[in-house]
Enzyme design. Structure first.
Site, short mmCIF file in Angstrom:
data_model
loop_
_atom_site.label_atom_id
_atom_site.label_comp_id
_atom_site.label_asym_id
_atom_site.label_seq_id
_atom_site.Cartn_x
_atom_site.Cartn_y
_atom_site.Cartn_z
N GLU A 138 16.96 43.00 48.96
CA GLU A 138 16.46 41.76 48.10
C GLU A 138 17.73 41.32 47.61
OE1 GLU A 138 13.38 44.13 46.33
OE2 GLU A 138 12.22 44.01 47.59
N SER A 142 11.28 54.74 44.23
CA SER A 142 10.56 54.42 43.19
C SER A 142 11.14 55.79 42.08
CB SER A 142 9.88 53.58 43.11
OG SER A 142 9.50 54.54 41.67
N ASN A 154 51.07 23.49 35.28
CA ASN A 154 49.88 22.50 36.60
C ASN A 154 49.91 22.62 38.10
OD1 ASN A 154 49.22 21.99 33.81
ND2 ASN A 154 49.92 19.62 34.23
N GLN A 164 40.95 25.59 34.48
CA GLN A 164 40.80 27.02 33.83
C GLN A 164 39.90 27.06 34.31
OE1 GLN A 164 43.77 28.68 31.27
NE2 GLN A 164 42.08 29.22 30.04
N HIS A 201 5.47 29.37 59.30
CA HIS A 201 4.73 29.60 58.38
C HIS A 201 3.72 30.90 57.92
CE1 HIS A 201 4.05 25.18 58.80
NE2 HIS A 201 4.54 25.37 60.66
N LYS A 217 7.69 55.73 47.51
CA LYS A 217 8.34 54.35 47.82
C LYS A 217 9.65 54.60 48.72
CE LYS A 217 6.66 51.15 45.65
NZ LYS A 217 6.75 49.43 46.18
N1 ARG Z 1 46.12 28.96 33.29
C1 ARG Z 1 45.74 27.82 33.03
C2 ARG Z 1 44.53 27.66 34.60
O1 ARG Z 1 44.51 28.02 34.62
C3 ARG Z 1 47.25 27.51 34.13
C4 ARG Z 1 47.91 26.04 33.79
C5 ARG Z 1 48.22 25.02 32.06
N2 ARG Z 1 48.85 23.69 31.80
C6 ARG Z 1 48.80 23.49 31.16
N3 ARG Z 1 48.79 22.41 31.13
N4 ARG Z 1 47.88 23.68 30.13
O2 ARG Z 1 44.64 26.18 34.35
#
Ligand code: ARG
Length: 485
Positions: free
Chosen positions: A289, A276, A111, A321, A157, A282
């Site tokens: 664009e 085109s 995490n 994720q 405008h 063209k």
């Molecule tokens: N691939 C995961 C992400 O992008 C990594 C973290 C996964 N952590 C977990 N507690 N399952 O967030």
């Protein structure tokens, strides 16, 4: 440590939680190539810190760091199977080192690891984007200087409004891009904070040094609260929001140039045009664009992020994720559009004669005439009426004189300097009159160019300082790694 007793191949516990039929759905490997280098750096910094703190033996650190070098040399494509790049790299390290390779994941979680990797990579992308925008602003400033005296029609405008100069017009976008630059640089400050060491969300009993990993990775500081560290993604939508704002600026410029090209007010280079498949005559402004359309990509990314992040409970949830690729998509699309827009402007030609002739049309000089009358003491509202009447009668000097007689009951010569009125009817001198601060007169454009030059130098310096700080961090990390390898 439990992994010591496990066979190396199952050190990352995929015997039971393999994902089953949802394996691909769970995996972020498809998007993780982008943070492969980031993860290697984060792993290295973490291992160096663990060794420095005596949490991992120096020999183990050395083996892990060597294994990481080998994983890097083999490349992302050679990684073993894994739910994501973090797990795959860890497995690859364990394959090379044996169970002790599993010590790499001491005192952290995926995490805080993934949050650190995203920030590490994103700041590079933001810095690239800032440099591209600064380069585009330089293109605009150079073109504005070259075309400071080129008179063109100005529109509100989409109707002819008042003559202006190409230089003034271009600087209006340079100024908008200066604010887009500032928003990106501002977002960078909050991207560049380290979540590493927050662990899953609740810290760790190990005596880690979060400031040290932050330094080794070039972060300005740490995300203080461990739960916030792994959960926060506001840095993603903040950056994407700045990019979406930038894409709006680009879309307006692109729209203008599409219209100007259509009216023959600008000549786009063939390199930035298309033809085109059926209509051989063209020459279409397709690239612009597409630049215009990128606002859709950026807005989609921003919307995707806000919707994905809404109402997530603390702390990490796998929804996060899916948030990340929205930011990658926006940064790639917008950065590419910046480069293309810059190229289109750098190679565009402004046909001075056509522009000046067009600047006269639609009685665009009317406001300047009213200004001259007002400068001679006629209340502006009355002057407005005189000139409106003159417009209906053809809008030339005779028409102004006749309207003057009608409305004021006096010949024009008694009301104002006739030569000044005649000058106001000429687009070039009409523009030259408007030399108020920020105005389109060549003298005023010259002054704005001075402000632009100093802002550009400051932004380029800031980007360079950030780049150097990242390079210095890379050197620090290399030195840290070398001291164990
Ligand atoms: N691939 C995961 C992400 O992008 C990594 C973290 C996964 N952590 C977990 N507690 N399952 O967030």
């Amino acid at each position: 440590m439990s992994e010591g007793s496990e066979p190396a191949s199952t050190a990352v516990r995929r015997d039971r939680f393999s994902g089953g039929p949802a394996r691909d759905f769970l995996s972020s490997m498809g998007a993780d190539d982008r943070i492969f280098q980031a993860d290697l750096a984060v792993d290295r910094a973490h291992v160096v810190m663990l060794a420095e703190q005596g949490i991992v033996e120096e020999d183990d650190a050395a083996s892990i760091l060597r294994a990481l070098d080998d994983v890097e040399a083999s490349g992302f494509g050679a990684l073993p199977d894994g739910e994501d790049v973090h797990e795959a790299i860890e497995t690859a390290v364990i394959e090379r080192v044996g169970p002790d390779g599993g010590k790499m994941h001491t005192a952290r979680s995926r995490n805080d690891e993934v949050a650190t990797c995203i920030r590490y990579r994103l700041r590079e992308d933001v810095l690239d984007a800032v440099e591209q925008v600064v380069a585009f602003r330089e293109v605009l400033a150079d073109a504005a200087e070259a075309e400071a005296e080129t008179v063109m029609p100005g529109f509100t405008h989409l109707q002819p409004a008042q003559p202006t100069t190409v230089g003034h017009y271009l600087l209006s976008y340079e100024r908008a891009l200066a604010r887009d630059t500032a928003r990106l640089l501002d977002a960078y400050e909050r991207v560049n904070q380290s979540p590493l060491g927050g662990a899953a969300f609740a810290g760790t009993p190990f005596d880690i040094d979060r400031q040290r990993t932050a330094e080794l990775l070039g972060f300005d500081g740490v995300v203080e609260n461990a739960t916030d560290a792994g959960s926060a993604r506001d840095f993603l939508f903040e950056t994407t929001s700045a990019l979406a704002g930038l894409s709006l600026t680009l879309s307006g410029l692109a729209e203008d140039l599409v219209i100007f090209a259509n009216k023959g007010l600008v000549e786009l280079s063939d390199d930035y045009s298309s033809t085109s498949s059926i209509m051989p005559q063209k020459k279409n402004p397709d690239t612009l664009e597409l630049v215009r359309s990128v606002a859709g990509d950026a807005a989609a990314g921003l919307q995707g992020l806000l919707t994905t992040l809404k109402g997530l409970p603390r702390a990490y949830n796998r929804d996060l994720q899916n948030a990340t690729p929205h930011a990658w998509g926006a940064v790639d699309a917008v950065s590419e559009a910046v480069e293309v827009a810059a190229g289109a402007v750098a190679t565009a030609e402004w046909p001075a004669e056509t522009l000046e002739a067009e600047a006269e049309k639609g009685f665009s000089c009317a406001t300047g005439v009213a200004d001259v009358l007002a400068m001679h003491g006629v209340p502006f509202r009355t002057a407005h009426e005189v000139v409106a009447d003159a417009g209906e009668a053809g809008g030339d000097l005779d028409a102004v004189a006749a309207a003057c007689e009608d409305v004021l009951g006096k010949p024009l010569g008694e009301v104002a300097d006739v030569e000044a009125v005649a000058a106001a009817l000429d687009p070039a001198s009409n523009v030259a009159m408007r030399d108020s601060r920020g105005g389109p007169a060549p003298s005023a454009v010259e002054q704005t160019l001075g402000v632009v030059a100093s802002d550009l130098a400051a932004d380029a310096d800031e980007a360079e300082a950030k780049r150097l700080a990242l390079d210095a961090a890379t050197d620090r990390l290399d030195a840290g790694v070398d001291s164990y390898e």
